[in-house]
Design an enzyme around this catalytic site. Structure first.
Site, short mmCIF file in Angstrom:
data_model
loop_
_atom_site.label_atom_id
_atom_site.label_comp_id
_atom_site.label_asym_id
_atom_site.label_seq_id
_atom_site.Cartn_x
_atom_site.Cartn_y
_atom_site.Cartn_z
N SER A 153 0.87 -1.17 0.00
CA SER A 153 0.00 0.00 0.00
C SER A 153 0.91 1.22 0.00
O SER A 153 2.09 1.13 0.34
CB SER A 153 -0.87 0.00 1.27
N TYR A 166 -2.49 -1.61 10.27
CA TYR A 166 -2.37 -1.72 8.81
C TYR A 166 -1.06 -1.11 8.33
O TYR A 166 -0.31 -1.73 7.57
CB TYR A 166 -3.56 -1.02 8.15
#
Length: 275
Positions: A153, A166
Site C-alpha cells: 500500500s 495496517y
C-alpha cells in the site's frame, strides 16, 4: 554463492504457474485475470467469498488458463498455508506468488484492542511471511527460480490516522520484501512489492464504480485507480522484462505520495486528526 539458478522465464520465455492470494475480488481478481491473459495457470485463494473465487476462476478459464481454487485463512497460521502446497501440486509448481490477501482497520490507536491489532498483523504481515516461505521452498526445490510479489500500500511508505496495525504491517511487508530479495537472489528468485494508493475496489467501498468519475483533487491525476492498473504492474514484474528488478517497491497511486507538503500547506482545520 552463485546465482546460476535460471529464472522461470528462461525455460520458454514466460512463467507457467502463479498463485494469487485473496483473488476472489478486487486487485487480487484483476491480477489473476491479467496473469491468465499472459498464458499463466493460476491458483486462486479466498477466505469467505467462495462465490467470488468461483467467478475469478471462470474469468481465468475464459482466458485459456488452468485454474485451481483453495480456501486460505491467514488468521489461522501457519496451518492454513498448506493451501500453497496444494495449489502448487495441482498446477505443477509455482513460478509466481502474489501476496494480495489483506485486511485493515479504521480505529484510533487508543481504541484498539490487542486481538484486533494481532489479527491485522497476522493477515497482512505474518501471512506474507508464511506464504512466501512456502512458495520459496517450492521454487528452490524445482530449480526454476521465480517471482514473489507482495501487494502492500502507499502506507508501506506513509502513515495514516486510524490505521496503526495496517500501516505497521504494510511497512513490515515492505522491509520483508527487501530482505527476501537479498536472501533469495542466489536461487534466481526476485522479490518486489507493489504499493497501491486509493483503488476503486470492494475493500474501499467502491465496487463497480468508474475511477474516472471519482473526483480526487488531492491526487495529481485527479481520480482513484482501477484494479487493472495495479494488475498491469504486477504482470510486468512477472515477465522476463523485469528479470533484473528485485527489492523494489512500485507505487501505483496517481501521484498521491508526492502531495505531502502541498496538501499539508492547504489544510484549514484539524479534521485530518480523525480517520
Amino acid at each position: 554463492m552463485t546465482t546460476d539458478a535460471p529464472l522461470p522465464h528462461e525455460q520458454d520465455g514466460r512463467p507457467r504457474t502463479a498463485i494469487v492470494t485473496g483473488s476472489d475480488s478486487g486487485i487480487g481478481r484483476a491480477v489473476a485475470v491479467a496473469l491468465a491473459g499472459g498464458g499463466v495457470d493460476v491458483g486462486v485463494t479466498y477466505h469467505r467469498d467462495a462465490d467470488g473465487a468461483a467467478a475469478t476462476a471462470d474469468e481465468v478459464t475464459e482466458r485459456g488458463g488452468k485454474v485451481a481454487v483453495r480456501r486460505l485463512d491467514l488468521g489461522d497460521l501457519p496451518t492454513s498455508t498448506a493451501a500453497i502446497d496444494e495449489l502448487a501440486d495441482e498446477l505443477g509448481g509455482v513460478d509466481v506468488l502474489v501476496n494480495c490477501a489483506g485486511t485493515g482497520t479504521a480505529e484510533p490507536f487508543m481504541d484498539l484492542d490487542f486481538d484486533r491489532w494481532r489479527h491485522v498483523l497476522s493477515v497482512d504481515l505474518d501471512g506474507v511471511f508464511a506464504c512466501s516461505q512456502r512458495a520459496a521452498k517450492r521454487m528452490i526445490a524445482d530449480g526454476r527460480g521465480g517471482r514473489i510479489i507482495t501487494i502492500t500500500s502507499v502506507h508501506e511508505h506513509a502513515p495514516k490516522v486510524g490505521a496503526a496495525p495496517y500501516c505497521a504491517a504494510k511497512a513490515g511487508a515492505g522491509m520483508l520484501t527487501k530482505v527476501l530479495a537479498l536472501e533469495l537472489a542466489e536461487h534466481g528468485i526476485t522479490v518486489n512489492s507493489v504499493a497501491p494508493g486509493e483503488i476503486s475496489t470492494p475493500m474501499t467501498g467502491q465496487e463497480d464504480v468508474d475511477p474516472h468519475e471519482q473526483h480526487r483533487p488531492g491526487i495529481p491525476l485527479g481520480r482513484t485507480g482501477h484494479a487493472q492498473e495495479v494488475a498491469a504492474v504486477v504482470a510486468f514484474l512477472a515477465t522476463p522484462a523485469a528479470g533484473y528488478v528485485t527489492g523494489a517497491s512500485y507505487l501505483v497511486d496517481g501521484g498521491m505520495l508526492l502531495m505531502g507538503s502541498q496538501a499539508s500547506g492547504r489544510l484549514t482545520d484539524d479534521g485530518w486528526r480523525k480517520s
